[in-house]
Design an enzyme around this catalytic site. Structure first.
Site, PDB file in Angstrom:
ATOM      1  N   PRO A  51       0.833  -1.211   0.000  1.00  0.00           N
ATOM      2  CA  PRO A  51       0.000   0.000   0.000  1.00  0.00           C
ATOM      3  C   PRO A  51       0.867   1.261   0.000  1.00  0.00           C
ATOM      4  O   PRO A  51       1.897   1.308   0.663  1.00  0.00           O
ATOM      5  CB  PRO A  51      -0.782  -0.095   1.311  1.00  0.00           C
ATOM      6  CG  PRO A  51      -0.663  -1.506   1.743  1.00  0.00           C
ATOM      7  CD  PRO A  51       0.609  -2.032   1.179  1.00  0.00           C
ATOM      8  N   GLU A  52       0.440   2.235  -0.780  1.00  0.00           N
ATOM      9  CA  GLU A  52       1.118   3.522  -0.798  1.00  0.00           C
ATOM     10  C   GLU A  52       0.245   4.519  -0.033  1.00  0.00           C
ATOM     11  O   GLU A  52      -0.769   4.144   0.551  1.00  0.00           O
ATOM     12  CB  GLU A  52       1.358   3.957  -2.249  1.00  0.00           C
ATOM     13  CG  GLU A  52       2.211   2.938  -3.017  1.00  0.00           C
ATOM     14  CD  GLU A  52       2.518   3.349  -4.455  1.00  0.00           C
ATOM     15  OE1 GLU A  52       2.475   4.559  -4.763  1.00  0.00           O
ATOM     16  OE2 GLU A  52       2.796   2.444  -5.268  1.00  0.00           O
ATOM     17  N   LYS A  73       3.333   6.152   5.851  1.00  0.00           N
ATOM     18  CA  LYS A  73       2.516   5.012   5.435  1.00  0.00           C
ATOM     19  C   LYS A  73       2.041   4.189   6.625  1.00  0.00           C
ATOM     20  O   LYS A  73       1.592   3.063   6.473  1.00  0.00           O
ATOM     21  CB  LYS A  73       3.303   4.138   4.449  1.00  0.00           C
ATOM     22  CG  LYS A  73       3.495   4.844   3.102  1.00  0.00           C
ATOM     23  CD  LYS A  73       3.813   3.875   1.994  1.00  0.00           C
ATOM     24  CE  LYS A  73       5.304   3.705   1.815  1.00  0.00           C
ATOM     25  NZ  LYS A  73       5.623   2.916   0.598  1.00  0.00           N
ATOM     26  N   ARG A 123      13.172  -1.829 -10.190  1.00  0.00           N
ATOM     27  CA  ARG A 123      11.710  -1.680 -10.161  1.00  0.00           C
ATOM     28  C   ARG A 123      11.236  -1.406 -11.585  1.00  0.00           C
ATOM     29  O   ARG A 123      11.943  -0.782 -12.371  1.00  0.00           O
ATOM     30  CB  ARG A 123      11.291  -0.489  -9.279  1.00  0.00           C
ATOM     31  CG  ARG A 123      11.931  -0.432  -7.905  1.00  0.00           C
ATOM     32  CD  ARG A 123      11.373  -1.488  -6.963  1.00  0.00           C
ATOM     33  NE  ARG A 123       9.933  -1.409  -6.777  1.00  0.00           N
ATOM     34  CZ  ARG A 123       9.328  -0.624  -5.876  1.00  0.00           C
ATOM     35  NH1 ARG A 123      10.040   0.156  -5.098  1.00  0.00           N
ATOM     36  NH2 ARG A 123       8.024  -0.637  -5.768  1.00  0.00           N
TER      37      ARG A 123
END
Ligand SMILES: [Zn+2]
Length: 281
Positions: A2-3, A54, A271
């Site tokens: 989750p961001e 976060k 990434r």
């Protein structure tokens, strides 16, 4: 993982669900959490639910004296689900869990509150729970994009003295907190900035565009309750819907919505970076 928008979604839902409720007890069901000091929590009242970076941070107090805060980081597969009391009665609790694809054995911790329980489910067990006597312990190093200090001017200052590619820089949690791979790609597409451009070469106009896109993309994602990759669920067990709006992320070889060509995926420092080589020259 989750961001920022996913965590913000959870916090905005949880605040009215659990805010001001009394904590009956905290149950730690994962041996990884057995050393946590929980004695101040039982009987305390929840006075704040907020996102710090976060993390989901829940502050608790007794007789208006703040006693501490619990910080939950969801990592890969953590979910924080509010189960109101009527759903925990024998017949409906398993149904509720099944509907949300949750298994009781993956519940790693539980806050028993008046009116229901807040359960931390985590299949892969990378999620963390920390407890401190002050929320300040959990303040992130990087600037929050929703802090009022995050102006285009301040953004320009943060970018200075770096030669990193702008996409790589956007992922640096010590600079700007909460942006991960999905939103970094989307922000740069919205700003029409090449992800491989060094931040030292960004023009003032481009800095302004990346700044504005950061806010607009994150806000749009929050409005759509986050993005559902690696099975993100909000605190009611619902899926987010922002993935329907993604322009580049996970769209390799699909047409750019600008009609100019196909989306490219390139590995950048391990990434995947998705971009349109025409729009983002
Ligand atoms: Zn394009």
């Amino acid at each position: 993982m989750p961001e920022l928008p996913e965590v913000e979604t959870i916090v905005r839902q949880l605040a009215p669900d659990i805010g001001n409720k009394r904590i009956k007890t905290i149950e730690l069901l994962d041996p990884r959490f057995e050393d946590l000091e929980t004695s101040a929590i039982d009987g305390a009242r929840i006075v704040a639910v907020e996102r710090l970076g976060k993390q989901i941070v829940i502050s608790f107090a007794r007789d208006s004296a703040i006693l501490g805060a619990i910080a939950i980081h969801l990592r890969m597969s953590g979910r924080l689900i509010w189960i109101p009391e009527q759903k925990t009665k024998a017949t409906s609790a398993p149904e509720f869990l099944r509907a949300a694809s949750l298994k009781q054995e993956h519940c790693r911790a539980r806050l028993q509150l008046e009116g229901g329980s807040l359960c931390f489910f985590d299949t892969r067990r990378f999620g963390t729970i920390k407890i401190s006597d002050t929320r300040e312990t959990f303040l992130p190093r990087g600037l929050d994009p929703f802090a009022k200090e995050f102006t285009a001017e301040r953004f320009g200052e943060l970018l200075s003295n770096s030669q990193q590619a702008v996409k790589v820089w956007l992922l640096r949690q010590d600079k700007l907190v909460g942006i991960g791979n999905i939103y970094a790609c989307e922000i740069l597409y919205a700003a029409r900035v090449n992800p491989f451009l060094s931040v030292a070469k960004l023009s003032p106009k481009q800095i302004g565009l990346v700044h504005a896109s950061t806010l607009s993309i994150l806000n749009a994602a929050i409005e759509n309750c986050g993005t559902t990759f690696s099975d993100f669920q909000d605190s009611h067990g619902e899926l987010g819907s922002y993935q329907e709006f993604l322009k580049v992320y996970n769209r390799e070889n699909e047409d750019c919505v600008g009609g100019c060509g196909e989306i490219t995926r390139v590995s950048q420092q391990g990434r995947s970076t998705y971009y349109c080589s025409t729009c983002q020259k």
